[in-house]
Write a protein that holds these residues in place. Structure first.
Motif, PDB file in Angstrom:
ATOM      1  N   ASP A 112       2.742  -3.920  -3.553  1.00 47.79           N
ATOM      2  CA  ASP A 112       2.325  -3.066  -2.435  1.00 47.79           C
ATOM      3  C   ASP A 112       2.979  -3.469  -1.117  1.00 47.79           C
ATOM      4  O   ASP A 112       3.138  -2.637  -0.234  1.00 47.79           O
ATOM      5  CB  ASP A 112       0.801  -3.104  -2.251  1.00 47.79           C
ATOM      6  CG  ASP A 112       0.060  -2.427  -3.385  1.00 47.79           C
ATOM      7  OD1 ASP A 112       0.635  -1.544  -4.044  1.00 47.79           O
ATOM      8  OD2 ASP A 112      -1.108  -2.800  -3.607  1.00 47.79           O
ATOM      9  N   ARG A 119      -5.226  -4.692  -4.237  1.00 41.82           N
ATOM     10  CA  ARG A 119      -3.827  -4.753  -3.818  1.00 41.82           C
ATOM     11  C   ARG A 119      -3.063  -5.817  -4.587  1.00 41.82           C
ATOM     12  O   ARG A 119      -3.577  -6.895  -4.870  1.00 41.82           O
ATOM     13  CB  ARG A 119      -3.736  -5.021  -2.328  1.00 41.82           C
ATOM     14  CG  ARG A 119      -4.154  -3.819  -1.518  1.00 41.82           C
ATOM     15  CD  ARG A 119      -3.863  -4.020  -0.075  1.00 41.82           C
ATOM     16  NE  ARG A 119      -4.118  -2.785   0.638  1.00 41.82           N
ATOM     17  CZ  ARG A 119      -4.136  -2.698   1.939  1.00 41.82           C
ATOM     18  NH1 ARG A 119      -3.902  -3.766   2.675  1.00 41.82           N
ATOM     19  NH2 ARG A 119      -4.363  -1.553   2.520  1.00 41.82           N
ATOM     20  N   GLU A 170      -8.353  -2.180  -0.851  1.00 37.28           N
ATOM     21  CA  GLU A 170      -8.199  -3.553  -0.387  1.00 37.28           C
ATOM     22  C   GLU A 170      -8.486  -4.573  -1.481  1.00 37.28           C
ATOM     23  O   GLU A 170      -7.860  -5.628  -1.531  1.00 37.28           O
ATOM     24  CB  GLU A 170      -9.104  -3.797   0.812  1.00 37.28           C
ATOM     25  CG  GLU A 170      -8.638  -3.071   2.051  1.00 37.28           C
ATOM     26  CD  GLU A 170      -9.539  -3.311   3.236  1.00 37.28           C
ATOM     27  OE1 GLU A 170     -10.093  -4.413   3.352  1.00 37.28           O
ATOM     28  OE2 GLU A 170      -9.675  -2.380   4.035  1.00 37.28           O
ATOM     29  N   MET A 184      -1.053   3.120  -1.227  1.00 32.89           N
ATOM     30  CA  MET A 184      -1.452   1.741  -1.381  1.00 32.89           C
ATOM     31  C   MET A 184      -2.833   1.702  -2.039  1.00 32.89           C
ATOM     32  O   MET A 184      -3.654   2.564  -1.832  1.00 32.89           O
ATOM     33  CB  MET A 184      -1.468   1.044  -0.012  1.00 32.89           C
ATOM     34  CG  MET A 184      -1.303  -0.442  -0.131  1.00 32.89           C
ATOM     35  SD  MET A 184      -1.196  -1.310   1.463  1.00 32.89           S
ATOM     36  CE  MET A 184       0.513  -1.085   1.867  1.00 32.89           C
TER      37      MET A 184
END
Length: 143
Positions: free
Chosen positions: A11, A7, A4, A1
């Motif tokens: 994902d 994203r 933050e 992934m």
């Protein structure tokens, strides 16, 4: 992934989407919803092109209409005769797989439909993202 800050919807989207074909009936939709515990079913052509999405809300609206008009004892017969194409929402906006999660979340909240379909440039289904995907993401971030 990804990190933050980077994203994207791919994902968190569901890739193994339960779908129905254009020849399916409401009975098929009922079975799929019950068996897989889903509330939104994209309807796609043989080539994967999105034709619309049938939500649990639309399914129930039609089931109540049938019950009211023909009686509960005829519900299963009419579900088996009613094409999903007669009941689904055909005006479905899609998002590309590289849409940022923040943008996706804002659209999901604004649409108030409970799901967004993710499609390629040709309009073929790649995945689905629901409010539950964002709940799962929030729980992961809280760990």
């Amino acid at each position: 992934m990804r990190s933050e800050n980077m994203r994207i919807v791919s994902d968190i989207m569901t890739r193994d989407v339960k779908t129905l074909g254009t020849g399916s009936t409401l009975r098929d939709a009922e079975e799929l919803m019950r068996e897989h515990h889903v509330r939104h079913i994209p309807v796609v052509s043989d080539t994967g092109a999105i034709k619309g999405v049938l939500s649990q809300k639309e399914f129930l609206r039609e089931a109540f209409r049938i019950t009211d008009k023909f009686g509960a004892h005829h519900l299963q017969d009419y579900l088996a005769k009613t094409p999903v194409l007669d009941c689904l929402d055909r005006e479905v906006e899609t998002l590309p797989a590289d849409t940022p999660l923040k943008t996706t979340g804002e659209r999901l909240r604004a649409e108030k439909e409970g799901c967004l379909l993710i499609a390629d440039d040709a309009g073929n289904l790649l995945g689905i993202v629901t409010s539950q995907d964002f709940v799962r993401l929030a729980l992961d971030l809280l760990d």
